[in-house]
Design a protein around this motif. Sequence first.
Motif, PDB file in Angstrom:
ATOM      1  N   TYR A   1      26.491  27.027  58.770  1.00 38.20           N
ATOM      2  CA  TYR A   1      25.226  27.730  58.956  1.00 38.20           C
ATOM      3  C   TYR A   1      25.487  29.178  59.370  1.00 38.20           C
ATOM      4  O   TYR A   1      24.805  30.113  58.924  1.00 38.20           O
ATOM      5  CB  TYR A   1      24.376  27.008  59.991  1.00 38.20           C
ATOM      6  CG  TYR A   1      22.932  27.463  60.028  1.00 38.20           C
ATOM      7  CD1 TYR A   1      22.304  28.044  58.927  1.00 38.20           C
ATOM      8  CD2 TYR A   1      22.178  27.301  61.190  1.00 38.20           C
ATOM      9  CE1 TYR A   1      20.982  28.443  58.978  1.00 38.20           C
ATOM     10  CE2 TYR A   1      20.846  27.698  61.253  1.00 38.20           C
ATOM     11  CZ  TYR A   1      20.256  28.271  60.140  1.00 38.20           C
ATOM     12  OH  TYR A   1      18.941  28.677  60.186  1.00 38.20           O
TER      13      TYR A   1
ATOM     14  N   LEU B   1      24.195  32.552  57.477  1.00 33.19           N
ATOM     15  CA  LEU B   1      23.420  33.603  58.144  1.00 33.19           C
ATOM     16  C   LEU B   1      24.133  34.947  58.054  1.00 33.19           C
ATOM     17  O   LEU B   1      23.499  35.997  57.875  1.00 33.19           O
ATOM     18  CB  LEU B   1      23.187  33.210  59.609  1.00 33.19           C
ATOM     19  CG  LEU B   1      22.297  31.975  59.829  1.00 33.19           C
ATOM     20  CD1 LEU B   1      22.364  31.528  61.278  1.00 33.19           C
ATOM     21  CD2 LEU B   1      20.859  32.268  59.423  1.00 33.19           C
TER      22      LEU B   1
ATOM     23  N   ASP C   1      18.086  27.349  54.010  1.00 36.92           N
ATOM     24  CA  ASP C   1      17.931  27.455  55.459  1.00 36.92           C
ATOM     25  C   ASP C   1      17.383  26.151  56.032  1.00 36.92           C
ATOM     26  O   ASP C   1      17.840  25.657  57.069  1.00 36.92           O
ATOM     27  CB  ASP C   1      17.004  28.630  55.793  1.00 36.92           C
ATOM     28  CG  ASP C   1      17.126  29.057  57.251  1.00 36.92           C
ATOM     29  OD1 ASP C   1      16.952  28.194  58.131  1.00 36.92           O
ATOM     30  OD2 ASP C   1      17.404  30.245  57.513  1.00 36.92           O
TER      31      ASP C   1
ATOM     32  N   VAL D   1      16.861  30.858  49.219  1.00 37.06           N
ATOM     33  CA  VAL D   1      17.282  31.020  50.614  1.00 37.06           C
ATOM     34  C   VAL D   1      16.490  30.120  51.553  1.00 37.06           C
ATOM     35  O   VAL D   1      17.066  29.488  52.455  1.00 37.06           O
ATOM     36  CB  VAL D   1      17.150  32.500  51.034  1.00 37.06           C
ATOM     37  CG1 VAL D   1      17.545  32.659  52.500  1.00 37.06           C
ATOM     38  CG2 VAL D   1      18.020  33.377  50.147  1.00 37.06           C
ATOM     39  N   GLU D   2      15.200  30.059  51.385  1.00 38.13           N
ATOM     40  CA  GLU D   2      14.374  29.275  52.308  1.00 38.13           C
ATOM     41  C   GLU D   2      14.728  27.793  52.246  1.00 38.13           C
ATOM     42  O   GLU D   2      14.801  27.121  53.282  1.00 38.13           O
ATOM     43  CB  GLU D   2      12.899  29.479  51.986  1.00 38.13           C
ATOM     44  CG  GLU D   2      12.395  30.892  52.288  1.00 38.13           C
ATOM     45  CD  GLU D   2      10.907  31.027  52.017  1.00 38.13           C
ATOM     46  OE1 GLU D   2      10.277  30.002  51.637  1.00 38.13           O
ATOM     47  OE2 GLU D   2      10.379  32.145  52.185  1.00 38.13           O
TER      48      GLU D   2
ATOM     49  N   ARG E   1      23.562  36.647  54.896  1.00 38.44           N
ATOM     50  CA  ARG E   1      22.186  37.158  54.790  1.00 38.44           C
ATOM     51  C   ARG E   1      21.950  38.337  55.739  1.00 38.44           C
ATOM     52  O   ARG E   1      20.814  38.754  55.949  1.00 38.44           O
ATOM     53  CB  ARG E   1      21.169  36.045  55.133  1.00 38.44           C
ATOM     54  CG  ARG E   1      21.356  34.724  54.435  1.00 38.44           C
ATOM     55  CD  ARG E   1      20.670  34.669  53.090  1.00 38.44           C
ATOM     56  NE  ARG E   1      21.480  35.115  51.985  1.00 38.44           N
ATOM     57  CZ  ARG E   1      22.512  34.455  51.469  1.00 38.44           C
ATOM     58  NH1 ARG E   1      22.920  33.313  51.985  1.00 38.44           N
ATOM     59  NH2 ARG E   1      23.178  34.944  50.447  1.00 38.44           N
TER      60      ARG E   1
ATOM     61  N   GLN F   1      19.208  23.652  58.836  1.00 38.70           N
ATOM     62  CA  GLN F   1      18.532  23.306  60.089  1.00 38.70           C
ATOM     63  C   GLN F   1      18.346  21.795  60.222  1.00 38.70           C
ATOM     64  O   GLN F   1      18.453  21.247  61.319  1.00 38.70           O
ATOM     65  CB  GLN F   1      17.180  24.022  60.151  1.00 38.70           C
ATOM     66  CG  GLN F   1      17.307  25.537  60.323  1.00 38.70           C
ATOM     67  CD  GLN F   1      15.984  26.180  60.638  1.00 38.70           C
ATOM     68  OE1 GLN F   1      15.152  25.608  61.327  1.00 38.70           O
ATOM     69  NE2 GLN F   1      15.786  27.391  60.134  1.00 38.70           N
TER      70      GLN F   1
END
Length: 766
Positions: A652, A656, A632, A628-629, A659, A636
């Motif tokens: 995006y 989100l 993300d 996930v990180e 999640r 971004q």
Amino acid sequence: MFSGNRMCRAIKTNPDVSWTSPWWSLVWNDFWGTPLTHSGSHKSYRPLTVLTYRLNHLFGELDPLGYHVVNVFLHFLATALFGHLASRLFRRRAVPTLVATFTFAVHPIHTEAVAGIVGRADILASIFFLLALRSYMAYLDLDASDQFKCDTSRTSKLLKRWWFLSLTVLSAFLSMLSKEHGLTVLGVCAVTDLLLVSRLRLRDLFSSHIFERGAGSSRGVQYEGVMVLVVGFLGILALRLSIMGAKTPEFSPADNPAADSDSVVLRTLTFFYLPVFNFFLLLMPAVLSFDWSMDAIPPVSSPWDVRAWLSAFVYLLLLYWGWGILDALQRRKEQEPERVERNGSTAVIHAPLVVSHGFPWDTLDVSVMGLALLLFPFVPASNLFFYVGFVVAERVLYIPSMGYCLLLALGFHLLQSKTESVPGKRILHLALVGLLLLFSVRTLVRNRDWASEESLYRSGILVNPPKAYGNLANILSAQGNKEDAERAYKLALSYRSNMADVHYNLGILYQETKRYEEAIQSYRLAIQFRPRMAMAHLNLGLVLGLLDRKEEAMEVYLHCSTLDVSGLKDPRTHEATKSLYNMLGEAHFKKGDLNEAEKWYLEALKAKPDHVPAHLTYGKLLAKLNRVEEADALFQRALKLVPEDSTVHQHYGQFLSERDRAEEAARHYVKAAESAPSEYEIIFNAANTLRQAGRNQDAEAFYRKAEATSHLNLGAMLHVNGKLEAAEESYLAALRLKPDDPITKTNLQKLRQLQGKKSKGGSSER
């Protein structure tokens, strides 16, 4: 001079020419900027030539004028050095020296080397070739002059000898770094030493005294220089092979058809004929071409072919001439100047001048050097010892033409010396002037052919119609002349139907003109004739995708991923090429092969770090892998690249929402909806995420917008289908939900104008 295909590869698309690339890349890449270890490398190693391109690029970037000026200057320098060699060989006789020099200066065969930017490699190699030969002659002169001196210190003589020998090997090395066949100068130097200075006879090779100190010789051993040449040759060759790698270059069968033939007879007869053909190009350069590949020179398949008999005659004549030279050399050896010792020094008593088989001593040197220069530099291009990627290349004859010019001048000198009558001499001089004028005019005409790509390719139609028409079509297509380009492509294929490049380029033309079905057929033919042509697979997949044939497109991309696509370079399809890795990743992602998909996504980002679609698709993959990180961070980064792009906000927002970060998801969906107010799916998803975030009032407004957008889209479809009354009802329903929507108002206005026209038409009929 123009920016042709070869200039495009050697200059425009060669990263080593730009000053932004590291210097060390010149050492490890080939002439075209491809790593020598790469499977697609032609193994043409010419870093010194590329360095001169780099200097040109520094001062004039891609302006062809600067490159042309340098080529002309280098040709002038090569001519001056050759003139110095001719003067030495002709013992400063003005007439034969000028004949050789002027013939070399204006010979039409040099046009490709001087007018074509790629030909600089041959000119540069010839300059260092002549410098190496001059250095070795200085070494031989030093040895001869020292025979009369007894007061020169031993150390001084040793230093001078090794200075000239080192300079010879260094110049040969630099010649090889300019173009591969420059190394053959060491063979010419060896011939000069063994035959013209050391007076070696064939039986001397088997003598036990060959390495003994020669009487009166200042060299450490009799053949000291030759041994240095051999060691230098082997050392440079070993270095060259180690840099090139273990693999030999691969050439297209069309470039050298005889090399690809299974017939030993055909290969042998053809490769023995090609040197003869090259010699006749030097002798009579009436017909010249930018490309002699494919079947421009039909292979010699039978011993009864007249060209086989012509080859046999030329080789027999050459053997007879060579035997006469060897006989003259032996007679000279037998009448070698007598040496006597006087007080520890060596005095020389010269024998009288003799003539044997028509070879006086003063012309024997020219004959040997002329043949050595004609034959040795041509050996690497002859196909007799290893195959090369061409049949005939006029630029390769730049150095061998020196031998031809020397022999021509020698022939004129001998004829002039034997012609006693004044009218006879005048006729001879007029013939020479006429020949030089013909060569000059032919060179001027040939330079006009090289003035532009279009004129060059048109000039080659007579010799090589399939290649000429194919290249001409590329130029016409780039000029926007699509009809003539299509005609030229089809003419090329009418001569040779299996040219994958032409099928591919015709497919590009069809694709650009939105003739997609024809483009698909052309790409499939290109793949049929060259199954590993990655660009054809790429564009075939793109066209299938445009026609919404997704399954077929994915199959093509999956197959493309098995090919070597690391060297793809095509300026016309650059936008498509940079997306290839991402498409391959998507294909594997849909197939469920996530590890392979990740590999291609990483390749996409490596090839183009700011490629937004790769960020989005790779982000989706990482989310599926629960990384996930990392996902993300990718989304971004994409937002930083294109902050207002609705697609990025939509993807995006979806990430989100999955999640359970509803508030953040809603914010990005709202941003996406603002950027794309007519996209129903985006607006509807924005309404859903707003509801999940507890923003019910905002959610209601977006549901109404979504409904209004739905009515608008339905009305547009009914409008196009001619159902005007139903379309009007949908537009009015959309306006009730979204009264100020400009798109709906515009569509409704156009609809009512159309209704009014139809109403008036009906009234007039009544």
